[in-house]
Design a protein around this motif. Sequence first.
Motif, PDB file in Angstrom:
ATOM      1  N   GLU A   1       0.756  -1.201  -0.026  1.00  0.00           N
ATOM      2  CA  GLU A   1      -0.026   0.026  -0.104  1.00  0.00           C
ATOM      3  C   GLU A   1       1.113   1.288   0.012  1.00  0.00           C
ATOM      4  N   LEU A   2       0.722   2.107  -0.770  1.00  0.00           N
ATOM      5  CA  LEU A   2       1.162   3.489  -0.972  1.00  0.00           C
ATOM      6  C   LEU A   2       0.476   4.550  -0.003  1.00  0.00           C
ATOM      7  N   LEU A   3       1.190   4.964   0.643  1.00  0.00           N
ATOM      8  CA  LEU A   3       0.382   6.025   1.642  1.00  0.00           C
ATOM      9  C   LEU A   3       0.879   7.365   1.451  1.00  0.00           C
ATOM     10  N   VAL A   4       0.210   8.378   1.134  1.00  0.00           N
ATOM     11  CA  VAL A   4       0.432   9.839   0.865  1.00  0.00           C
ATOM     12  C   VAL A   4      -0.238  10.518   2.240  1.00  0.00           C
ATOM     13  N   PHE A   5       0.735  10.865   3.313  1.00  0.00           N
ATOM     14  CA  PHE A   5       0.313  11.482   4.251  1.00  0.00           C
ATOM     15  C   PHE A   5      -0.111  13.134   4.135  1.00  0.00           C
ATOM     16  N   THR A   6      -1.169  13.279   4.865  1.00  0.00           N
ATOM     17  CA  THR A   6      -1.647  14.618   4.781  1.00  0.00           C
ATOM     18  C   THR A   6      -0.818  15.583   5.799  1.00  0.00           C
ATOM     19  N   ALA A   7      -0.303  16.712   5.377  1.00  0.00           N
ATOM     20  CA  ALA A   7       0.403  17.668   5.988  1.00  0.00           C
ATOM     21  C   ALA A   7       1.397  17.400   6.817  1.00  0.00           C
ATOM     22  N   GLU A   8       2.738  16.620   6.383  1.00  0.00           N
ATOM     23  CA  GLU A   8       3.802  16.410   6.909  1.00  0.00           C
ATOM     24  C   GLU A   8       4.424  17.515   7.598  1.00  0.00           C
ATOM     25  N   GLU A   9       4.207  18.866   6.588  1.00  0.00           N
ATOM     26  CA  GLU A   9       4.782  20.118   7.057  1.00  0.00           C
ATOM     27  C   GLU A   9       3.754  20.919   8.054  1.00  0.00           C
ATOM     28  N   PRO A  10       4.376  21.396   9.060  1.00  0.00           N
ATOM     29  CA  PRO A  10       3.679  22.053   9.907  1.00  0.00           C
ATOM     30  C   PRO A  10       3.060  23.492   9.581  1.00  0.00           C
ATOM     31  N   THR A  11       3.337  24.044   8.389  1.00  0.00           N
ATOM     32  CA  THR A  11       3.118  25.252   7.711  1.00  0.00           C
ATOM     33  C   THR A  11       1.782  25.758   8.061  1.00  0.00           C
ATOM     34  N   ARG A  12       0.602  25.015   7.862  1.00  0.00           N
ATOM     35  CA  ARG A  12      -0.708  25.607   7.942  1.00  0.00           C
ATOM     36  C   ARG A  12      -1.272  25.350   9.444  1.00  0.00           C
ATOM     37  N   PHE A  13      -1.137  24.212  10.119  1.00  0.00           N
ATOM     38  CA  PHE A  13      -1.569  24.155  11.374  1.00  0.00           C
ATOM     39  C   PHE A  13      -0.531  24.280  12.521  1.00  0.00           C
ATOM     40  N   GLY A  14       0.534  24.283  12.271  1.00  0.00           N
ATOM     41  CA  GLY A  14       1.506  24.536  13.243  1.00  0.00           C
ATOM     42  C   GLY A  14       2.121  23.419  13.844  1.00  0.00           C
ATOM     43  N   ILE A  15       1.773  22.193  13.395  1.00  0.00           N
ATOM     44  CA  ILE A  15       2.129  20.918  13.896  1.00  0.00           C
ATOM     45  C   ILE A  15       2.364  20.004  12.787  1.00  0.00           C
ATOM     46  N   GLY A  16       3.565  19.599  12.747  1.00  0.00           N
ATOM     47  CA  GLY A  16       3.928  18.506  11.946  1.00  0.00           C
ATOM     48  C   GLY A  16       3.419  16.973  11.507  1.00  0.00           C
ATOM     49  N   CYS A  17       3.288  16.457  10.595  1.00  0.00           N
ATOM     50  CA  CYS A  17       3.082  15.171  10.485  1.00  0.00           C
ATOM     51  C   CYS A  17       1.553  14.720  11.053  1.00  0.00           C
TER      52      CYS A  17
END
Length: 412
Positions: free
Chosen positions: A120-136
């Motif tokens: 299974e290939l996973l594409v994780f939402t918002a690894e970067e904290p840019t929008r919500f201030g929290i990574g991953c």
Amino acid sequence: MKIEVDQHRLISEIEALASISDAEAPAVTRIVFTPTDLKARTWLKARCEEAGLAVRQDPIGNTFARCSGSDLTLPPVGTGSHIDAIPNAGKYDGVVGVLGGLEAIRALQRSGFRPRHSIELLVFTAEEPTRFGIGCLGSRMLSGALSADAARQLKDSEGVSLDDVRERAGVSGELEAVKLPSGYYSAFVELHIEQGPRLEGQGIPLGVVTSIAAPASLRISIEGSGGHAGGVLMPDRRDALCAAAELILAIENAARNSGAIDTVATVGICEVFPGAVNSIPSRVRLSADIRDTDLERRDDVMQQIETATQAISVERRVPIRTEVLNADAPADCAPAVVEAISESCGKHHLKFVPIVSRAYHDSLFMSRIAPTGMLFIPCRNGYSHRPDEYASPEDISRGTLVLAETLAALSR
Ligand SMILES: [Zn+2]
């Protein structure tokens, strides 16, 4: 079984994805759940469907594309990374693990290999904290490290709640459904650019990650007292920016003096209000990012920062509020996965070194629910999170080849 990576196609897909960006080329900006991110997701889902993968999305927008194995009672093997990119980033961070993962699955299909475990290939939402201030964000929720309730409290930089942002993006469903049970995957492997200079410096094409450093981040707000730059005399001042300056240096010193090269601390945001040339700064917002491979040492640095904060607050008569956004534990990679990756390098006569991941990745959280490993490829000068981030086509396809071989080994 002969695995052949279609380097030409993989590189042209990386270029195509990079063109879906809010920044002008070569820079890439793709913030989670913006129209640009949604366009990139649509493009990517189409590539997965072209490869015959079954695509689904969970209520936080994590995307799963499955290549079915011959024994559907077995837990799948996962691979993947993220496609969101911070403002003015490059083309490769995250993307190499997603498109490399997709190409690895296609290469296995072309070789005639039939896995027993689904892959299974996973594409994780918002690894970067840019929008919500929290990574991953996505992998945190998948692993249960961030509860649905805590996620609902999140707001983006404009103050819009996560639920509202999701709804506008057309991502629906109960957040409670995101968490996967431990054992859902039999293994997870992430391919990523190193984001550091070691592999390139040593002339070694591959790094097999043994552990992932523990990140923590703080949001600090300092409340001073504003006023006219001419009218308020020095003894009466409670300048928020001067307090911030002291605190920034205290944070740097705490990391410098930890006694270990693995300790790092960074203040990357300093917002000054009202931000006028003739006005005393009344309020400052700082961010601090502290990391270490050793949890105790990392927490010790955080304690020193807290002590310095209190001293500066008293000395300068400015209230300072510190919010711990996250303080995660480091992760050790699973020996069985590390071995599978190492053996796959060996099978193709490729040199590798064991390496520590100093950046955090979705793998940090996947390691809580699945035996996890990571494979690094070099990137030029160790540059990442900037437009001139670069990994060579040869390095990308080597990484993809070893990833394919590893997925085959783990899914047999
Ligand atoms: Zn990344």
